[in-house]
Design an enzyme around this catalytic site. Structure first.
Site, PDB file in Angstrom:
ATOM      1  CG  HIS A   1      -5.346 -20.875 -38.263  1.00 34.18           C
ATOM      2  ND1 HIS A   1      -6.688 -20.593 -38.391  1.00 34.18           N
ATOM      3  CD2 HIS A   1      -5.173 -22.137 -38.767  1.00 34.18           C
ATOM      4  CE1 HIS A   1      -7.300 -21.621 -38.960  1.00 34.18           C
ATOM      5  NE2 HIS A   1      -6.412 -22.567 -39.185  1.00 34.18           N
TER       6      HIS A   1
ATOM      7  CG  ASP B   1      -6.813 -17.275 -38.113  1.00 30.07           C
ATOM      8  OD1 ASP B   1      -5.976 -17.580 -38.983  1.00 30.07           O
ATOM      9  OD2 ASP B   1      -7.621 -18.088 -37.634  1.00 30.07           O
TER      10      ASP B   1
ATOM     11  CB  SER C   1      -8.522 -24.896 -39.376  1.00 30.20           C
ATOM     12  OG  SER C   1      -8.303 -24.246 -40.602  1.00 30.20           O
ATOM     13  CG  MET C   2     -11.136 -28.955 -43.605  1.00 28.63           C
ATOM     14  SD  MET C   2     -10.167 -29.956 -44.753  1.00 28.63           S
ATOM     15  CE  MET C   2      -9.467 -31.190 -43.627  1.00 28.63           C
TER      16      MET C   2
END
Length: 259
Positions: free
Chosen positions: A224, A194, A93-94
């Protein structure tokens, strides 16, 4: 503030090939710990830091921003480079965006990149309201535990500080502009379904990097937080195969710190 149980950083002294793992926004090392342990078991030197403001309470995160989060992984990468002959960066993710920026900024100092459901943009009309809304409303609902597998939870905040969300939006726009500087081999794995980061983010990243050695893998059974979901084993195995292909020497096993 004390770190939440399970959210502690993880390190393992292994061989001459190192891996830096970057966790996601409002999350913690808990979401990547099984992956980190798997790579450690293969003899790799592993670093999985806890990002500033994470792993405690959302009020702490509200006092931090992207320069703090990036500085932490940049520091860890430099430490790994002093210890290892070759270093890979991976992220969720980030954390994927953090890994991509490390690759863009460090060039030959990063051997390859692995990202899972990488974030490229804060989506929705609310994103455009963040510059003003963050001064009026402190938080919004959390984004953790988007996992298909029953009974599995992510150790993350149940609230998102809007100051931090605004900083994330700024960071992702910065990284998007730097993607053409990413030239290293890239393995990108993303979920078909997601609820946090849409597939469009992965498509955007694949379309903007300058890497010529690119592998895209679809994760059909996970949401996710795929590193804790049904496709976790596949992520672990594919990432190690990718690393072993590019850097065949993984060295000897060492000792783990951080549980």
């Amino acid at each position: 503030m004390p770190v939440l149980p399970g959210a502690e950083p993880y390190r393992h002294e292994g061989g001459e090939v190192g891996v830096l793992l970057c966790h996601g926004f409002t999350g913690s090392p808990q979401s990547l710990r099984p992956w980190a342990r798997y790579l450690a078991e293969q003899g790799l030197t592993v670093s999985l830091p806890l990002l500033p403001g994470h792993g405690t309470r959302w009020e702490d995160m509200a006092l931090t921003g992207w320069p703090d989060w990036y500085a932490e992984v940049d520091r860890e990468l430099r430490a790994l480079r002093r210890r290892c002959a070759k270093v890979f960066v991976v992220g969720l993710s980030m954390g994927g965006a953090l890994a991509l920026r490390l690759a863009a900024k460090h060039g030959a100092g990063v051997e390859g990149v692995v990202v899972v459901n990488p974030a490229n943009k804060v989506h929705g009309l609310s994103a455009y309201a963040l510059p003003v809304a963050r001064h009026v409303v402190r938080t919004t609902k959390g984004i953790s535990s988007d996992i298909a597998r029953q009974g599995v939870l992510e150790k993350g905040y149940d609230r998102v500080p809007l100051h931090s969300a605004h900083s994330l939006r700024t960071f992702l726009r910065l990284v998007d502009g730097e993607l053409p500087q990413v030239t290293q081999p890239l393995l990108l794995l993303h979920s078909v379904q997601d609820h946090v980061v849409p597939p469009a983010d992965s498509a955007r990243i694949l379309g903007r990097v300058s890497s010529t050695d690119v592998t895209e893998i679809l994760l059909e059974q996970s949401y996710h937080v795929a590193t804790l979901d049904h496709d976790a084993d596949r992520i672990f195995e594919e990432s190690y195969a990718f690393i072993a292909r590019i850097a065949p020497s993984v060295g000897k096993e060492g000792t783990a710190v951080g549980g």
